[in-house]
Design an enzyme around this catalytic site. Structure first.
Site, PDB file in Angstrom:
ATOM      1  N   ASP A   1       0.856  -1.188   0.000  1.00  0.00           N
ATOM      2  CA  ASP A   1       0.000   0.000   0.000  1.00  0.00           C
ATOM      3  C   ASP A   1       0.887   1.231   0.000  1.00  0.00           C
ATOM      4  O   ASP A   1       1.532   1.558   1.001  1.00  0.00           O
ATOM      5  CB  ASP A   1      -0.915  -0.009   1.228  1.00  0.00           C
ATOM      6  CG  ASP A   1      -1.897   1.157   1.195  1.00  0.00           C
ATOM      7  OD1 ASP A   1      -1.743   2.053   0.331  1.00  0.00           O
ATOM      8  OD2 ASP A   1      -2.808   1.183   2.037  1.00  0.00           O
TER       9      ASP A   1
ATOM     10  N   TYR B   1      -0.991   6.965  -8.041  1.00  0.00           N
ATOM     11  CA  TYR B   1      -2.281   7.638  -7.852  1.00  0.00           C
ATOM     12  C   TYR B   1      -2.531   8.360  -9.176  1.00  0.00           C
ATOM     13  O   TYR B   1      -1.827   9.323  -9.508  1.00  0.00           O
ATOM     14  CB  TYR B   1      -2.181   8.628  -6.683  1.00  0.00           C
ATOM     15  CG  TYR B   1      -3.466   9.364  -6.406  1.00  0.00           C
ATOM     16  CD1 TYR B   1      -4.213   9.105  -5.266  1.00  0.00           C
ATOM     17  CD2 TYR B   1      -3.936  10.331  -7.291  1.00  0.00           C
ATOM     18  CE1 TYR B   1      -5.404   9.779  -5.014  1.00  0.00           C
ATOM     19  CE2 TYR B   1      -5.125  11.002  -7.060  1.00  0.00           C
ATOM     20  CZ  TYR B   1      -5.852  10.729  -5.917  1.00  0.00           C
ATOM     21  OH  TYR B   1      -7.019  11.392  -5.683  1.00  0.00           O
ATOM     22  N   THR B   2      -3.519   7.881  -9.970  1.00  0.00           N
ATOM     23  CA  THR B   2      -3.687   8.399 -11.332  1.00  0.00           C
ATOM     24  C   THR B   2      -4.991   9.181 -11.544  1.00  0.00           C
ATOM     25  O   THR B   2      -5.314   9.541 -12.671  1.00  0.00           O
ATOM     26  CB  THR B   2      -3.641   7.243 -12.357  1.00  0.00           C
ATOM     27  OG1 THR B   2      -4.628   6.270 -11.987  1.00  0.00           O
ATOM     28  CG2 THR B   2      -2.272   6.587 -12.411  1.00  0.00           C
TER      29      THR B   2
ATOM     30  N   TYR C   1      -1.680  16.342  -9.570  1.00  0.00           N
ATOM     31  CA  TYR C   1      -1.167  15.059 -10.077  1.00  0.00           C
ATOM     32  C   TYR C   1       0.228  15.251 -10.695  1.00  0.00           C
ATOM     33  O   TYR C   1       1.173  14.523 -10.355  1.00  0.00           O
ATOM     34  CB  TYR C   1      -2.142  14.488 -11.110  1.00  0.00           C
ATOM     35  CG  TYR C   1      -1.600  13.310 -11.889  1.00  0.00           C
ATOM     36  CD1 TYR C   1      -1.429  12.064 -11.290  1.00  0.00           C
ATOM     37  CD2 TYR C   1      -1.248  13.449 -13.238  1.00  0.00           C
ATOM     38  CE1 TYR C   1      -0.925  10.986 -12.016  1.00  0.00           C
ATOM     39  CE2 TYR C   1      -0.754  12.379 -13.968  1.00  0.00           C
ATOM     40  CZ  TYR C   1      -0.586  11.147 -13.353  1.00  0.00           C
ATOM     41  OH  TYR C   1      -0.080  10.093 -14.071  1.00  0.00           O
TER      42      TYR C   1
ATOM     43  N   LYS D   1       3.808  13.682  -9.376  1.00  0.00           N
ATOM     44  CA  LYS D   1       4.650  12.804 -10.197  1.00  0.00           C
ATOM     45  C   LYS D   1       6.046  13.406 -10.354  1.00  0.00           C
ATOM     46  O   LYS D   1       7.045  12.686 -10.356  1.00  0.00           O
ATOM     47  CB  LYS D   1       4.005  12.573 -11.568  1.00  0.00           C
ATOM     48  CG  LYS D   1       2.704  11.778 -11.543  1.00  0.00           C
ATOM     49  CD  LYS D   1       2.868  10.327 -11.095  1.00  0.00           C
ATOM     50  CE  LYS D   1       3.606   9.476 -12.089  1.00  0.00           C
ATOM     51  NZ  LYS D   1       3.660   8.044 -11.648  1.00  0.00           N
TER      52      LYS D   1
END
Ligand SMILES: NC(=O)c1ccc[n+]([C@@H]2O[C@H](COP(=O)([O-])OP(=O)(O)OC[C@H]3O[C@@H](n4cnc5c(N)ncnc54)[C@H](OP(=O)(O)O)[C@@H]3O)[C@@H](O)[C@H]2O)c1
Length: 305
Positions: free
Chosen positions: A46, A71-72, A135, A139
């Site tokens: 996780d 996480y997309t 996001y 990244k």
């Protein structure tokens, strides 16, 4: 390289493709809940709990970590910044630290969303980043954390990812095209639709030719299909192909709309085309036009789906 290969995010679009396509000895799959989509058991990893990762890694002792987990949810990330940062940045840093200490390699994936989309030529690896939303920022922070860890790694920035399975633009369009007479699709965002088959195939070539003594900057490579189109162009191509294959009995009208006409919580880059020349040259690997790979993926989808 010898030793176990740990695949994180084994149920995602890319993770599933790794499992099906790569014939790797000693592949250990991990998912968030310890289950694979076919019902079989996997390790639990996780990534919202980065501090839980070292004990898993100590037990498996992978020689290679493939991080296909992320996480997309681009729009949801605007409301869940802490979660996106934990999964996309802090967990990646934790993987990197373990790999650096234990001499493991890492393959990690990043995104075109690290750029602001204002360019007018394909983005090179050395171009300045400037994410527009949470996001993309998370990244980018993941890239930075992995780079700072000192691990022996490669980061592949990809874009507009699709597969025969999973939640993606291709499957959404095929579903809507079967239900509606008319679709409205954004035509002022430009990118390169990239199949997970292509991403895994190129990653395997990189594994076969894993470079020694790379500078930190050279460890980030752009991995997308060649050529470019808009979401509207992509929709048109895949729907026409589905019609030719007999998957769709009739062609819906596909209206081109602007980003302004389709507002979303997160801003998206208008120009997402990445220059994949460096990867092609370094790994002596030819990347076809996106239409070629689309044909291949469409041919692989069973006609009942
Ligand atoms: N999709 C795109 O268009 C796109 C574009 C550019 C770059 N990328 C990058 O490409 C890579 C692969 O993306 P994808 O399209 O395969 O994504 P995906 O289909 O959304 O898969 C992501 C996987 O990560 C897992 N995951 C999410 N949060 C997790 C957590 N806290 N702990 C463990 N696992 C977690 C998900 O698990 P669950 O199945 O349990 O949710 C899912 O299996 C990612 O690095 C992504 O950022 C994707």
């Amino acid at each position: 390289m010898s030793g176990p290969v740990l695949l994180l995010g084994a149920n995602g679009q890319l993770g599933r493709t790794w499992r099906l396509q790569a014939d790797l000895d000693e592949l250990v799959c991990a998912s968030r809940d310890g289950r694979l989509d076919d019902g079989s058991a996997a390790e639990i990893a996780d990534l919202t709990l980065p501090e839980s990762l070292p004990s898993l890694l100590d037990r498996i002792r992978p020689a290679l970590i493939i991080n296909a987990a992320a996480y997309t949810a681009v729009d949801q990330a605007e409301r869940e910044e802490a979660l996106a940062m934990a999964v996309n940045a802090r967990a990646v840093g934790a993987l990197g630290q373990w790999a650096a200490t234990n001499h493991a390699r890492i393959i990690h994936y990043s995104t075109d969303y690290v750029f602001d989309g204002q360019a007018s030529r394909p983005y090179r690896e050395t171009d300045a980043t400037g994410p527009l939303g949470v996001y993309g920022r998370s990244k980018l922070a993941g890239e930075q954390a992995l780079t700072a860890s000192g691990a022996d790694h490669l980061i592949f920035r990809t874009a507009w990812v699709y597969a025969p399975w999973g939640r993606n633009f291709l499957n959404t369009m095929l579903r809507l095209a079967a239900e509606r007479d008319e679709l409205k699709v954004v035509a002022d965002q430009i990118g390169s639709p990239t199949s997970t088959w292509r991403i895994v195939d190129a990653s395997l070539q990189a594994l076969r030719h894993w470079p020694n003594a790379l500078s930190l900057q050279d460890r980030i490579l752009h991995l997308t299909a060649s050529g470019q189109t808009s979401w509207h162009g992509f929709a048109q191509a895949l729907i026409e192909q589905a019609h030719r294959q007999g998957r769709l009995s009739r062609l819906p009208r596909i209206e081109a709309i602007t980003t302004e006409q389709f507002p979303t919580p997160a801003r998206r880059p208008a120009w997402s085309v990445l220059d994949n020349t460096a990867l092609q040259q370094r790994f002596r690997y030819n990347i076809d036009d996106w239409r070629h790979d689309l044909d291949q993926v469409m041919a692989s989808i069973p006609s009942s789906s």
